[in-house]
Design an enzyme around this catalytic site. Structure first.
Site, PDB file in Angstrom:
ATOM      1  N   THR A 147      -5.620   6.406  -5.818  1.00  0.00           N
ATOM      2  CA  THR A 147      -5.740   6.666  -4.379  1.00  0.00           C
ATOM      3  C   THR A 147      -4.863   7.848  -3.970  1.00  0.00           C
ATOM      4  OG1 THR A 147      -6.257   4.350  -3.956  1.00  0.00           O
ATOM      5  CG2 THR A 147      -5.459   5.620  -2.089  1.00  0.00           C
ATOM      6  N   GLU A 180       0.829  -1.211   0.000  1.00  0.00           N
ATOM      7  CA  GLU A 180       0.000   0.000   0.000  1.00  0.00           C
ATOM      8  C   GLU A 180       0.861   1.257   0.000  1.00  0.00           C
ATOM      9  OE1 GLU A 180      -2.699  -0.646  -0.998  1.00  0.00           O
ATOM     10  OE2 GLU A 180      -4.241  -1.092   0.485  1.00  0.00           O
TER      11      GLU A 180
HETATM   12  N1  HSE Z   1      -8.526   4.549   3.428  1.00  0.00           N
HETATM   13  C1  HSE Z   1      -7.945   4.708   2.130  1.00  0.00           C
HETATM   14  C2  HSE Z   1      -8.400   6.020   1.536  1.00  0.00           C
HETATM   15  C3  HSE Z   1      -8.387   3.574   1.261  1.00  0.00           C
HETATM   16  O1  HSE Z   1      -9.570   6.357   1.664  1.00  0.00           O
HETATM   17  O2  HSE Z   1      -7.575   6.719   0.945  1.00  0.00           O
HETATM   18  C4  HSE Z   1      -7.807   3.615  -0.124  1.00  0.00           C
HETATM   19  O3  HSE Z   1      -8.223   2.479  -0.827  1.00  0.00           O
END
Ligand code: HSE
Length: 309
Positions: free
Chosen positions: A184, A131
């Protein structure tokens, strides 16, 4: 070192659940990624093939699976190496934990080949390296449910403390994935770094309400708690027709609905299979009138995360 192979899958996940930015997520029944991993003894990580996606790099330094396996190889005995074939069932940039599923599958598969030397906690930490590469932030709200299944809470990041939450029997999830991509890193970049106290009060009230609703199996409380005052106001504009889609979910009987992860997918929680089918239909009709291609999924929360297949 003997050569050995495993084939594993890891499910898509819905993170944030509106009120729990970066701390809560659930595992879906579908879609999922499949990963075949071979222990090679070469001391290197080779991504031999990626099926189902032409945009991901096979360079292990630029791929989430590579990031996870390189971290694991570094920790394991000298000479530990891996050869990977990745089958993407979850499209990158979908908001349903595409990178998280690949990272979780890699950590789980490597641990199987290394005869279970790592705890689930350590596997989550390794998967978070994927991530970090994918989004610039080592968040755990997708990789934890992708590895463990069910609904998970990140109680703390430093130190990492993951709590598995109770999942009410009749809790179903519908996901609409519009055929668009949101990175993201971009969706994180537009968020305010500081939030006013009155916003925080509303947000943590809802997060506590959601957790209480899960344990008491109070579906109305779960629904009322699905509100987001932090990320959704900033991110909704990235998703064409988001407000109409959310309204269609609620009009069709969803307990609540919001952006899945960083979007563009939109999720709805429902009570039971019948209600989920109606919500899926209502949301699909709203999508059709918006003219954007999409995929639709529905499943109960999956009790299982990454596993051998
Ligand atoms: N919690 C993260 C966000 C998840 O909202 O950026 C990304 O998949």
């Amino acid at each position: 070192m003997d050569q050995k192979n495993v084939r594993v899958m890891a499910p898509a996940t819905v993170s944030n659940l509106s009120c729990g930015f970066d701390v809560i997520g659930l595992a879906l029944g579908e879609p999922y990624d499949i990963l075949e991993l071979e222990l090679t003894g070469s001391g290197t990580v080779e991504i031999a093939e990626i099926r189902g996606c032409s945009t991901l790099s096979r360079d292990p330094r630029k791929n989430v699976v590579g990031a996870v396996l390189r971290a694991i190889a570094e920790r394991a005995d000298n000479g530990t190496g891996f050869r990977v074939v990745l089958e993407k069932g979850i499209r990158p940039g979908s908001g349903i934990g595409s990178s998280g599923a690949s990272a979780a599958a890699a950590a789980f598969a490597a641990n199987e080949l290394l005869e279970g030397i790592f705890t689930p906690h350590e596997m989550i930490l390794f998967a978070m390296e994927g991530e970090r590469l994918a989004s610039g932030a080592a968040h755990a709200d997708n990789v934890a449910p992708a590895l463990l299944g069910g609904i998970t809470l990140v109680r703390s990041y430093e130190p990492l403390d993951i709590v598995q939450l109770h999942v009410p029997d009749e809790l179903w999830c519908v996901v609409i994935h519009p055929d668009t991509e949101i990175k993201t890193s971009v969706a994180r970049g537009i968020l305010d770094k500081h939030i006013p106290l009155d916003t925080a009060v509303k947000q943590w009230g809802n997060l506590a309400g959601l957790v209480a609703g899960l344990y008491s199996e109070d579906y109305d409380l779960i629904g009322r708690s699905l509100a987001d005052f932090v990320a959704e106001p900033k991110r909704a504009g990235l998703i064409s027709g988001f407000h109409e889609l959310r309204a269609a979910a609620l009009a069709s009987g969803a307990l609540g609905a919001g952006i899945s992860g960083s979007g563009p997918s939109v999720f709805a929680l429902c009570r039971g299979a019948e209600s989920a089918a109606e919500v899926k239909l209502g949301m699909s009709e709203a999508m059709r009138s918006g003219g954007i291609a999409f995929d639709a999924y529905m499943s109960p929360v999956s009790p299982a995360g990454a596993r051998l297949i």
